[in-house]
Design an enzyme around this catalytic site. Structure first.
Site, PDB file in Angstrom:
ATOM      1  N   SER A  21      26.509 -23.873   1.657  1.00 13.28           N
ATOM      2  CA  SER A  21      26.720 -25.365   1.056  1.00 13.28           C
ATOM      3  C   SER A  21      25.631 -25.972   0.416  1.00 13.28           C
ATOM      4  O   SER A  21      24.710 -25.411   0.545  1.00 13.28           O
ATOM      5  CB  SER A  21      27.168 -26.226   2.413  1.00 13.28           C
ATOM      6  OG  SER A  21      27.156 -27.247   1.973  1.00 13.28           O
TER       7      SER A  21
ATOM      8  N   TYR B 115      24.797 -29.103  10.596  1.00 12.23           N
ATOM      9  CA  TYR B 115      25.439 -28.495   9.406  1.00 12.23           C
ATOM     10  C   TYR B 115      24.329 -27.885   8.526  1.00 12.23           C
ATOM     11  O   TYR B 115      24.423 -26.933   8.206  1.00 12.23           O
ATOM     12  CB  TYR B 115      26.462 -29.540   8.756  1.00 12.23           C
ATOM     13  CG  TYR B 115      27.447 -28.911   7.706  1.00 12.23           C
ATOM     14  CD1 TYR B 115      28.203 -27.976   8.008  1.00 12.23           C
ATOM     15  CD2 TYR B 115      27.115 -29.196   6.310  1.00 12.23           C
ATOM     16  CE1 TYR B 115      29.153 -27.325   7.081  1.00 12.23           C
ATOM     17  CE2 TYR B 115      27.921 -28.629   5.333  1.00 12.23           C
ATOM     18  CZ  TYR B 115      28.804 -27.824   5.715  1.00 12.23           C
ATOM     19  OH  TYR B 115      29.639 -27.256   4.662  1.00 12.23           O
TER      20      TYR B 115
END
Ligand code: NAD
Length: 254
Positions: free
Chosen positions: A136, A149
């Protein structure tokens, strides 16, 4: 080479489903692993090109079942798309729930490790093996209030780079894709949520989000899928150990 045999984790929705469809359109056979039975039923209906296992990727018995199904459905594997990933809560590190940390690590890192470990012997037998790891933008920059995350998405970069070194000799390429802000219902919800807090319109919130990137458009999941097909294809054979952002040149995760 015959039809490419592809495994996509979290393949029944979102980016994973876009990737599955792109490989099918390219002539591949795709097996998806997803915990959502209804989405799996929708994804496999009316096609011979998509098979599936309903499983939670963090469940070792489920992963064993996945590989038994994969063997039966495809008889081998050429491409592993490690797409599964959860966002976890939004909280600063000092208030971040340690159980949530464990859950994010279990899905994003440990399940990806376990599935890859089982896939490697199959990929070694492929004439053109490829692994793609979904990181990401949060694996390229810091991401305030999303430590689980961001940490796991950075971790996946090291995972892929290590695999690239270990598997290159067998002709297996390993690359990481780092999507930024992706267009779709989730982004619309995020913008609506921000508008409700700020009092600005959704369009103003969209402009604010795009101010963060030089390309003024959110990413289409099909853009990510097309890159995955290329990386796993014939002309991707010399691209390995790379980390490829698809994020409109974003400056920060927000
Ligand atoms: N959507 C974005 O904006 C974005 C941006 C950057 C990176 N990513 C990454 O791309 C990947 C896919 O994201 P997405 O937004 O398409 O996902 P998503 O949240 O839409 O979920 C896709 C699928 O994952 C399945 N899933 C969730 N947990 C699972 C589990 N434990 N076992 C099996 N299946 C499970 C769900 O059932 C769903 O069908 C993730 O790794 C995510 O971190 C997404």
């Amino acid at each position: 080479m015959g039809r490419q045999r592809v495994l996509v984790t979290a393949g029944a929705g979102g980016i994973g489903w876009a990737i599955a469809r792109a490989f099918v359109a390219d002539g591949a056979l795709v097996h998806i692993a997803d915990v959502d039975g209804e989405a799996v039923a929708d994804a496999t209906r009316g096609t011979d090109a998509v098979t599936a296992t309903v499983c939670d990727v963090t469940d070792p018995a489920g992963v064993d079942r996945l590989f038994a199904d994969l063997q039966e459905a495809l008889g081998g594997l050429d491409v592993l798309i490690n797409n599964v990933g959860v966002a976890g809560p939004t909280a600063p590190v000092e208030h971040y729930d340690p159980r949530a940390w464990d859950e994010v690590v279990a899905v994003n890192l440990t399940a990806t490790f376990a599935i890859t470990q089982k896939a490697i012997p199959l990929l070694r037998k492929s004439p053109r093996g490829s692994i793609i790891v979904m990181s990401s933008l949060a694996g390229r920059v810091g991401y305030a209030n999303r430590v689980g995350y961001s940490t796991t998405k950075w971790g996946l970069v090291g995972f892929a780079k290590t695999l690239a070194l270990e598997l290159g000799g067998d002709g297996i390429t390993v690359n990481t894709i780092q999507p930024g802000a992706v267009a779709g219902p989730r982004m619309e919800q995020v913008l609506a949520g921000r508008a409700a807090v700020s009092g600005d319109s959704i369009d103003v919130e969209r402009e604010k989000a795009l101010a963060n990137q030089s390309v003024k458009a959110f990413v289409d999941p099909a853009d990510i899928a097309a890159l995955a097909v290329f990386l796993a294809g014939e002309h991707g054979r010399c691209i390995s150990g790379q980390t490829l952002p698809v994020d409109g040149d974003s400056k920060a995760a927000q």
